[in-house]
Design a protein around this motif. Structure first.
Motif, PDB file in Angstrom:
ATOM      1  N   ARG A   1      -2.044  -8.886 -18.959  1.00 30.84           N
ATOM      2  CA  ARG A   1      -0.531  -9.651 -18.954  1.00 30.84           C
ATOM      3  C   ARG A   1       0.601  -8.894 -18.451  1.00 30.84           C
ATOM      4  O   ARG A   1       1.119  -8.096 -18.944  1.00 30.84           O
TER       5      ARG A   1
ATOM      6  N   LEU B   1       5.307  -6.556  11.011  1.00 33.04           N
ATOM      7  CA  LEU B   1       6.113  -5.148  10.849  1.00 33.04           C
ATOM      8  C   LEU B   1       5.136  -4.160  10.157  1.00 33.04           C
ATOM      9  O   LEU B   1       5.225  -2.945  10.770  1.00 33.04           O
ATOM     10  N   ALA B   2       4.669  -4.666   9.150  1.00 39.32           N
ATOM     11  CA  ALA B   2       3.831  -3.617   8.131  1.00 39.32           C
ATOM     12  C   ALA B   2       2.641  -3.299   8.936  1.00 39.32           C
ATOM     13  O   ALA B   2       2.196  -1.911   8.728  1.00 39.32           O
TER      14      ALA B   2
ATOM     15  N   GLU C   1      -2.496  -6.838   5.827  1.00 37.88           N
ATOM     16  CA  GLU C   1      -2.705  -5.195   5.967  1.00 37.88           C
ATOM     17  C   GLU C   1      -3.670  -4.730   5.178  1.00 37.88           C
ATOM     18  O   GLU C   1      -4.027  -3.521   5.801  1.00 37.88           O
TER      19      GLU C   1
ATOM     20  N   VAL D   1       6.638 -12.413   9.927  1.00 37.53           N
ATOM     21  CA  VAL D   1       7.363 -11.343  10.418  1.00 37.53           C
ATOM     22  C   VAL D   1       6.977  -9.803   9.605  1.00 37.53           C
ATOM     23  O   VAL D   1       7.082  -8.871  10.164  1.00 37.53           O
ATOM     24  N   LYS D   2       7.241  -9.914   8.219  1.00 36.74           N
ATOM     25  CA  LYS D   2       7.049  -8.896   7.334  1.00 36.74           C
ATOM     26  C   LYS D   2       5.580  -8.306   7.623  1.00 36.74           C
ATOM     27  O   LYS D   2       5.450  -6.993   7.900  1.00 36.74           O
TER      28      LYS D   2
ATOM     29  N   LEU E   1      13.824  -5.342   6.610  1.00 33.59           N
ATOM     30  CA  LEU E   1      14.203  -6.364   7.855  1.00 33.59           C
ATOM     31  C   LEU E   1      15.439  -6.612   7.938  1.00 33.59           C
ATOM     32  O   LEU E   1      15.761  -6.689   9.170  1.00 33.59           O
TER      33      LEU E   1
ATOM     34  N   ILE F   1      13.053  -5.970 -19.654  1.00 29.62           N
ATOM     35  CA  ILE F   1      11.988  -6.612 -20.176  1.00 29.62           C
ATOM     36  C   ILE F   1      10.871  -5.395 -20.648  1.00 29.62           C
ATOM     37  O   ILE F   1      10.141  -5.388 -21.567  1.00 29.62           O
TER      38      ILE F   1
ATOM     39  N   TYR G   1       8.815 -15.848   7.372  1.00 29.86           N
ATOM     40  CA  TYR G   1       9.326 -14.623   6.710  1.00 29.86           C
ATOM     41  C   TYR G   1       8.117 -13.561   6.658  1.00 29.86           C
ATOM     42  O   TYR G   1       8.250 -12.506   6.916  1.00 29.86           O
TER      43      TYR G   1
ATOM     44  N   GLU H   1       8.958  -2.532   3.540  1.00 31.26           N
ATOM     45  CA  GLU H   1       9.054  -3.595   4.909  1.00 31.26           C
ATOM     46  C   GLU H   1      10.218  -4.835   4.319  1.00 31.26           C
ATOM     47  O   GLU H   1      10.928  -4.914   5.169  1.00 31.26           O
ATOM     48  N   ARG H   2       9.915  -5.057   3.165  1.00 39.54           N
ATOM     49  CA  ARG H   2      10.645  -6.201   2.497  1.00 39.54           C
ATOM     50  C   ARG H   2      12.339  -5.958   2.635  1.00 39.54           C
ATOM     51  O   ARG H   2      13.196  -6.666   2.856  1.00 39.54           O
TER      52      ARG H   2
ATOM     53  N   ASP I   1      -4.263   2.225  -3.475  1.00 46.21           N
ATOM     54  CA  ASP I   1      -3.020   1.690  -2.428  1.00 46.21           C
ATOM     55  C   ASP I   1      -3.322   0.265  -1.971  1.00 46.21           C
ATOM     56  O   ASP I   1      -4.561  -0.008  -1.433  1.00 46.21           O
TER      57      ASP I   1
ATOM     58  N   VAL J   1       3.890  -0.612  11.702  1.00 45.01           N
ATOM     59  CA  VAL J   1       4.303   0.658  11.077  1.00 45.01           C
ATOM     60  C   VAL J   1       3.097   1.332  10.909  1.00 45.01           C
ATOM     61  O   VAL J   1       2.977   2.559  10.948  1.00 45.01           O
TER      62      VAL J   1
ATOM     63  N   ILE K   1      10.195   3.668   6.829  1.00 44.46           N
ATOM     64  CA  ILE K   1       9.089   2.893   6.509  1.00 44.46           C
ATOM     65  C   ILE K   1       7.791   3.517   6.625  1.00 44.46           C
ATOM     66  O   ILE K   1       6.957   3.422   5.718  1.00 44.46           O
ATOM     67  N   ARG K   2       7.612   4.081   7.812  1.00 45.75           N
ATOM     68  CA  ARG K   2       6.563   4.805   8.057  1.00 45.75           C
ATOM     69  C   ARG K   2       6.044   5.869   7.005  1.00 45.75           C
ATOM     70  O   ARG K   2       4.894   6.004   6.402  1.00 45.75           O
TER      71      ARG K   2
ATOM     72  N   GLN L   1      14.214  -6.667 -15.087  1.00 42.47           N
ATOM     73  CA  GLN L   1      12.825  -6.367 -15.235  1.00 42.47           C
ATOM     74  C   GLN L   1      12.881  -5.044 -16.267  1.00 42.47           C
ATOM     75  O   GLN L   1      11.844  -4.934 -16.948  1.00 42.47           O
TER      76      GLN L   1
ATOM     77  N   HIS M   1       1.789  -5.095  -0.664  1.00 47.63           N
ATOM     78  CA  HIS M   1       2.603  -6.049  -1.486  1.00 47.63           C
ATOM     79  C   HIS M   1       2.249  -7.495  -1.108  1.00 47.63           C
ATOM     80  O   HIS M   1       1.496  -7.736  -0.431  1.00 47.63           O
ATOM     81  N   ASP M   2       3.417  -8.172  -1.176  1.00 47.98           N
ATOM     82  CA  ASP M   2       3.434  -9.691  -1.332  1.00 47.98           C
ATOM     83  C   ASP M   2       2.365 -10.463  -0.575  1.00 47.98           C
ATOM     84  O   ASP M   2       2.370 -11.605  -0.796  1.00 47.98           O
TER      85      ASP M   2
ATOM     86  N   PRO N   1       4.381  -8.223 -17.473  1.00 54.58           N
ATOM     87  CA  PRO N   1       5.612  -8.539 -18.303  1.00 54.58           C
ATOM     88  C   PRO N   1       6.444  -9.326 -17.301  1.00 54.58           C
ATOM     89  O   PRO N   1       7.352 -10.128 -17.830  1.00 54.58           O
ATOM     90  N   PHE N   2       6.218  -9.232 -15.959  1.00 56.85           N
ATOM     91  CA  PHE N   2       6.742 -10.151 -15.354  1.00 56.85           C
ATOM     92  C   PHE N   2       6.270 -10.218 -13.888  1.00 56.85           C
ATOM     93  O   PHE N   2       5.155  -9.661 -13.495  1.00 56.85           O
ATOM     94  N   ASN N   3       6.530 -11.511 -12.900  1.00 52.99           N
ATOM     95  CA  ASN N   3       5.914 -11.590 -11.826  1.00 52.99           C
ATOM     96  C   ASN N   3       5.917 -10.564 -11.001  1.00 52.99           C
ATOM     97  O   ASN N   3       7.142 -10.130 -10.213  1.00 52.99           O
TER      98      ASN N   3
ATOM     99  N   ARG O   1       9.400  -4.725 -23.924  1.00 57.25           N
ATOM    100  CA  ARG O   1       7.704  -4.739 -24.012  1.00 57.25           C
ATOM    101  C   ARG O   1       7.357  -3.380 -24.736  1.00 57.25           C
ATOM    102  O   ARG O   1       6.299  -3.355 -25.426  1.00 57.25           O
TER     103      ARG O   1
ATOM    104  N   PHE P   1      12.508   3.053  11.134  1.00 57.68           N
ATOM    105  CA  PHE P   1      11.107   3.313  11.257  1.00 57.68           C
ATOM    106  C   PHE P   1      10.569   4.214  10.657  1.00 57.68           C
ATOM    107  O   PHE P   1       9.470   3.875   9.853  1.00 57.68           O
TER     108      PHE P   1
ATOM    109  N   ARG Q   1       1.136   5.617  10.501  1.00 57.19           N
ATOM    110  CA  ARG Q   1       0.585   6.376   9.305  1.00 57.19           C
ATOM    111  C   ARG Q   1      -0.750   7.055   9.760  1.00 57.19           C
ATOM    112  O   ARG Q   1      -1.509   6.647  10.236  1.00 57.19           O
TER     113      ARG Q   1
END
Lengths: 120, 256
Positions: free
Chosen positions: B74, B238-239, B195, B234-235, A31, A95, B231, A27-28, B186, B242, A20-21, A92, B189-190, B76-78, A99, A17, B246
């Motif tokens: 662009r 959690l985010a 959030e 849950v993520k 889990l 890459i 998924y 988070e990813r 800030d 938490v 993460i804080r 990555q 993410h995904d 360079p990756f996802n 680049r 915890f 902060r």
């Protein structure tokens, strides 16, 4: 035994915890760790469940041995997960390096072209 | 008749003229849609600079966007939608824009509706205005499980921020300089919008929801499948949880 294991699991959860804080753990990636902590906590406090699983696994002599087995299983899962993450990161990284090299070359030639154009 | 109507340019809001404005368009494999999205934004207001963030597409998305005169970043990756969108906010911040809108490259967000989400920002009533599919009566069809998920998140977030929020997953937004600055520094993410909503309130920015209509996806498909949504759920929970522990950054200046 169950009290020590319970405290250890709680400690693990608290550390996760806090990580993460303070944004040192995303988070990813937390889990799987959290799941590990929760399962270990549940098994160390709930003896009935532990004994049941011990029965399934055929561990008759010392049921808490199941705790170690389950713990190692989760650690194995976390490690495997990390291997996939590292593989992705190194792909990555390749890459990015390629680049960067291409961009640097392009920038250099552009600069040369520009200085020639201004001197002539 | 329809052609005639299309040919008449929309009256551009005069208040917009005083703002340096940019449209951020995240896109992943949207070669079929991207040109239309860019054209529609220009049709709404030719004064918008357009930056397309290509999140590692394997098709001609970047090429087509460039040919239409958009700035193209662009990757360079996802990086995922959060990383891609933040790239756009960084661009907007570093190039000194003071008004940004986000319009997704899949054609889901209708540039005609920009007028609605720009209004609260132009009126200085909000730092961030979000187009909501559920705030008004405008109908939005989606799978049942997805709707339930969106509703549940909206309910939790509303409780946390003590303001009714109906659509926490909407990426259709307009932001002033304060909003751009926050998201450039800030951004989650995904699966970022949920959030981000909580974050906005923690930083004491003013967020207003505006009812908008959104379109069904034209091409491509949603990046969210059934298992993934569990998924993500849950993520995200959690985010958010938490995130509550902060320390919120102190606002740089007093905004009254």
């Amino acid at each position: 035994m169950s009290i020590v294991a319970g405290i250890a699991s709680l400690l693990l959860l608290a550390v996760i915890f806090e990580l993460i804080r303070s944004r040192r753990l995303r988070e990813r990636y937390a889990l799987l760790w959290l799941l590990t902590g929760v399962v270990l906590l549940a098994l160390s406090l709930w003896r009935g469940g532990l004994n049941t699983i011990a029965g399934w696994a055929g561990v008759t002599g010392y049921p808490p041995a199941v705790l170690f087995a389950v713990g190692s299983l989760f650690i194995l899962a976390v490690l495997l997960h990390y291997s996939t993450v590292i593989s992705k990161l190194s792909d990555q990284n390749t890459i990015l390096a390629q680049r960067l090299a291409l961009l640097e070359q392009e920038l250099r030639e552009e600069t040369v072209r520009r200085t020639r154009a201004s001197s002539s | 008749m329809a052609e005639l109507l299309e040919a008449v340019p929309q009256a551009v809001d005069e208040r917009l003229a005083t703002w340096r404005r940019i449209a951020i368009v995240p896109a992943l494999n949207e070669e079929g849609c991207i040109a239309g999205v860019i054209d529609e934004i220009r049709q709404f207001d030719p004064g918008f600079e357009i930056v397309v963030v290509d999140d590692g597409s394997a098709d001609r998305t970047a090429e087509i966007a460039r040919a239409r005169g958009a700035h193209v970043l662009r990757l360079p990756f996802n990086l995922g939608i959060g990383g891609a969108v933040q790239t756009g906010f960084r661009y907007a911040y570093e190039h000194g824009f003071d008004l940004a809108v986000r319009v997704d490259g899949d054609g889901q967000h209708d540039p005609q509706e920009l007028r609605a989400i720009l209004e609260p920002v132009l009126q200085a009533e909000a730092d961030i205005a979000v187009g909501s599919r559920f705030a008004g009566s405008a109908g939005y069809r989606s799978s049942r499980s997805r709707r339930v998920g969106i509703r549940l998140l909206a309910w939790i977030v509303s409780g946390l921020v003590r303001q009714r929020v109906t659509d926490t997953t909407s990426g259709f937004q307009a932001l002033n300089r304060h909003g751009i600055e926050l998201f450039a520094a800030d951004y989650p993410h995904d699966y970022p919008e949920v959030e981000a909503t909580v974050m906005v309130f923690k930083h004491r920015l003013r967020l207003i929801e505006v009812p908008v209509r959104m379109r069904e996806r034209v091409t491509g498909r949603s990046s969210i499948t059934a298992l993934r949504s569990i998924y993500y759920m849950v993520k995200v929970l959690l985010a958010i949880f938490v995130g509550l522990f902060r320390r919120a950054a102190v606002p740089k200046e007093d905004r009254t």
